[in-house]
Design a protein around this motif. Structure first.
Motif, PDB file in Angstrom:
ATOM      1  N   GLU A 260       8.258 -11.152   2.246  1.00 27.38           N
ATOM      2  CA  GLU A 260       8.083 -10.392   3.546  1.00 27.38           C
ATOM      3  C   GLU A 260       8.591 -10.724   4.746  1.00 27.38           C
ATOM      4  O   GLU A 260       8.923  -9.931   5.510  1.00 27.38           O
ATOM      5  N   GLU A 301       7.060  -1.785  -3.332  1.00 28.76           N
ATOM      6  CA  GLU A 301       6.803  -3.174  -2.947  1.00 28.76           C
ATOM      7  C   GLU A 301       6.915  -3.447  -1.402  1.00 28.76           C
ATOM      8  O   GLU A 301       6.574  -4.445  -1.048  1.00 28.76           O
ATOM      9  N   PRO A 303       6.412  -3.600   2.128  1.00 25.87           N
ATOM     10  CA  PRO A 303       5.431  -3.795   3.066  1.00 25.87           C
ATOM     11  C   PRO A 303       5.169  -2.756   4.095  1.00 25.87           C
ATOM     12  O   PRO A 303       6.106  -2.034   4.368  1.00 25.87           O
ATOM     13  N   ILE A 304       3.870  -2.352   4.287  1.00 32.35           N
ATOM     14  CA  ILE A 304       3.678  -1.007   5.257  1.00 32.35           C
ATOM     15  C   ILE A 304       4.197  -1.196   6.355  1.00 32.35           C
ATOM     16  O   ILE A 304       4.609  -0.170   7.085  1.00 32.35           O
ATOM     17  N   GLN A 307       7.766   0.145   6.648  1.00 30.79           N
ATOM     18  CA  GLN A 307       7.969   1.428   6.250  1.00 30.79           C
ATOM     19  C   GLN A 307       7.948   2.423   7.313  1.00 30.79           C
ATOM     20  O   GLN A 307       9.046   3.262   7.298  1.00 30.79           O
ATOM     21  N   LEU A 345      -0.339   5.178  -4.722  1.00 24.58           N
ATOM     22  CA  LEU A 345      -0.035   4.013  -3.314  1.00 24.58           C
ATOM     23  C   LEU A 345      -0.642   4.702  -2.094  1.00 24.58           C
ATOM     24  O   LEU A 345      -1.287   4.396  -1.272  1.00 24.58           O
ATOM     25  N   ARG A 348      -4.198   5.099  -1.952  1.00 26.16           N
ATOM     26  CA  ARG A 348      -4.738   3.845  -1.612  1.00 26.16           C
ATOM     27  C   ARG A 348      -4.591   3.379  -0.177  1.00 26.16           C
ATOM     28  O   ARG A 348      -5.009   2.131   0.174  1.00 26.16           O
ATOM     29  N   GLU A 350      -1.536   2.427   0.764  1.00 26.16           N
ATOM     30  CA  GLU A 350      -0.661   1.317   0.601  1.00 26.16           C
ATOM     31  C   GLU A 350       0.861   1.826   0.933  1.00 26.16           C
ATOM     32  O   GLU A 350       1.811   1.231   0.862  1.00 26.16           O
ATOM     33  N   PHE A 351       1.259   3.072   1.032  1.00 30.16           N
ATOM     34  CA  PHE A 351       2.477   3.735   1.246  1.00 30.16           C
ATOM     35  C   PHE A 351       2.242   4.882   1.839  1.00 30.16           C
ATOM     36  O   PHE A 351       1.229   5.681   2.013  1.00 30.16           O
ATOM     37  N   ARG A 352       3.227   5.020   3.077  1.00 31.08           N
ATOM     38  CA  ARG A 352       2.941   6.212   4.100  1.00 31.08           C
ATOM     39  C   ARG A 352       3.364   7.539   3.434  1.00 31.08           C
ATOM     40  O   ARG A 352       4.472   7.733   2.735  1.00 31.08           O
TER      41      ARG A 352
END
Length: 528
Positions: A260, A301, A303-304, A307, A345, A348, A350-352
């Motif tokens: 990351e 995968e 990272p937020i 994004q 995701l 949760r 974890e994804f925009r």
């Protein structure tokens, strides 16, 4: 005076016809028409407002005498103002003085600083009996000219515009068909010239190829969905090869394989001193892909924190290197892939959500190998031939081993099959691969199921189920589907003419082809 005006009208119509005839696209044609009317007929402002079926509104498509901002403001509901009334009634409308007409909205704001009386005339643009837009002008001729002559002239111009719009739509549809045909031809050429292509004739893979050929010529972002090993990277490469970006970079990057703390620099680049060890400036992978395509594998995968930067690239085609305030503009088509459920995701956190919508413009699901078992023998043949070329040796399977491979679930999909065949070619001391030898190379937990499925066949003699027989049957089926024409069957199987001729001779199919063609001729003669 009257003859002079009629001469001006005639001259303007000739110039308009010539402008339409030589125009390269709709916008340039309409702009040319309005420019001629202004230069030759003392017009101050004019607009062509067309109906947009996607928004259900009328918007200015071309204008003369309006700034870009004024043109952008020219959007109307179908029941709004003079323009909406002309469109709904399909009748002309004349306003002697716009300052005294409540229906006149002046939404563009172009007439707010005008001094003196402004007259306005609008006529509908009709195509096949239905309105498709409105032609509006301000004070077309001198005051001595009656407004009904203005309207008659504008009706003629509106008719010409309608005809050109109709012709333009037909050309665009034909271009779209030609693009699809060209993409399909490119794909067939790629298959013949050892370029990337998909092996598979099952219904799910035919649908994948259809969608792939449809989206390739566009600029759309594609999201490839499917389990690991199904061939998402190959499909991304084919989409690039079939697009107008072929010849420009195709950059692949796996978002899960880079730590990351290094991924941002890898994607977007960095300047000297941006972090410890940054001894010089370095462009990121997006800059390297400029004018081409970037393939972001394992996008789930990402990272937020990164994004938001990816979203900006998707929306604005802009980025900044790490440690820099300079905005760089790039032209990159983005293809992404994931084996995860991005919708889950998003729920949760974890994804925009906004990035998900931007990526999910054209989702394309690639089926797992267990969902298209009819492709297994074709894929086995493909990899056996490839390994024979790479390693200079050929292997074949016993009937029970082949049956086991067909029954096998292939949890690692096509990648697992390719790796398996390569290991067998390297490790086997014999050209004949038995079930017992094969089982030691299958995935743990799968051998019992395979053995159970093949136990009843273990002591039975072979009934023509060797890989050679499978290949012969495939060639026969392709020939029959292709009217016994070898070149068409070769295309269907992804083979060159030489390769097809070799297989026909190898399996002794010459006489069968001749008989098949003769039978087709007899059927045609009987129908005649």
């Amino acid at each position: 005076m009257l003859s002079t005006v009629h001469g001006m009208k005639h001259s303007a119509l000739l110039a308009i016809c010539q402008a339409i005839d030589t125009a390269l696209n709709l916008e340039s044609a309409l702009s040319g028409v309005l420019r001629i009317m202004s230069e030759q007929l003392s017009m101050q402002r004019a607009t062509v407002t067309l109906y947009d079926p996607q928004t259900g509104q009328l918007s200015i498509n071309a204008s003369y005498g309006l700034s870009a901002e004024e043109k952008e403001r020219g959007v109307y509901r179908l029941d709004e103002g003079v323009t909406g009334r002309i469109f709904q009634t399909s009748e002309p409308f004349y306003v002697p003085d716009i300052s005294k007409e409540p229906l006149f909205l002046d939404k563009t704001g172009a007439r707010k600083i005008q001094r003196g009386m402004i007259s306005f005339i609008g006529v509908p643009i009709i195509l096949h009996g239905d309105p498709i837009g409105v032609l509006n002008v301000d004070r077309l001729f001198e005051d001595e000219i009656a407004f009904d002559e203005d309207i008659d002239f504008l009706k003629v111009v509106a008719t010409l515009i309608g005809q050109f719009i109709s012709l333009n739509e037909k050309i665009m549809k034909r271009e779209a068909v030609l693009k699809r045909e060209n993409t399909s031809l490119k794909y067939q050429i790629s298959k013949k010239s050892n370029g990337p292509y998909i092996v598979g004739e099952s219904a799910p893979m035919v649908e994948v190829q259809r969608q792939m050929e449809k989206v390739s010529p566009t600029r759309a972002t594609v999201l490839l969905l499917g389990e690991s090993g199904v061939g998402k990277t190959l499909i991304a490469q084919i989409i690039h090869e079939l697009s107008e970006r072929k010849g420009h970079p195709f950059i692949k990057i796996n978002c899960a394989s880079i730590p990351e703390n290094l991924l941002e620099s890898e994607l977007f680049g960095h300047e000297k001193g941006a972090f410890t060890g940054a001894s010089g400036s370095r462009p990121g992978r997006f800059e390297e892909a400029d004018s081409g395509t970037i393939f972001l594998d394992e996008i789930g995968e990402l990272p937020i924190a990164l994004q938001a930067k990816l979203l900006r690239v998707l929306q604005d085609k802009e980025l900044e290197r790490l440690g820099s305030n300079r905005t760089r503009t790039i032209d990159v088509r983005i293809l992404a892939a994931t084996n995860r459920d991005l919708g889950d995701l998003v729920e949760r956190g974890e994804f925009r959500l906004d990035l998900y919508y931007r990526l999910n413009v054209f989702p394309l699901r690639v089926p797992a190998l267990r969902e298209r078992k009819e492709d297994i023998t074709g894929l086995l043949n493909h990899f056996l031939h490839k390994m024979a070329d790479d390693y200079g040796r050929s292997i074949h399977f016993t009937a029970t081993a082949l049956d086991a491979l067909i029954r096998y679930d292939w949890p690692g999909n096509v990648r697992e099959m390719q790796n398996l065949i390569e290991r067998l070619v390297i490790m086997s001391d014999s050209e004949r691969i038995s079930l017992e030898f094969l089982k030691s190379y299958l995935a743990p937990g799968q051998t019992a199921a395979v053995q159970e499925g093949t136990r009843s066949n273990e002591n039975m003699p072979s009934h023509g189920t060797s890989l050679k027989d499978v290949e012969r049957n495939e060639v026969m089926a392709a020939l029959e589907r292709s009217g016994w024409l070898q070149y068409k069957a070769a295309e269907a199987l992804g083979l060159s003419a030489r390769q097809m001729g070799y297989r026909v001779k190898k399996h002794g199919l010459e006489s069968m082809i001749a008989e098949g063609r003769a039978q087709l001729r007899r059927m045609k003669e009987a129908k005649a």
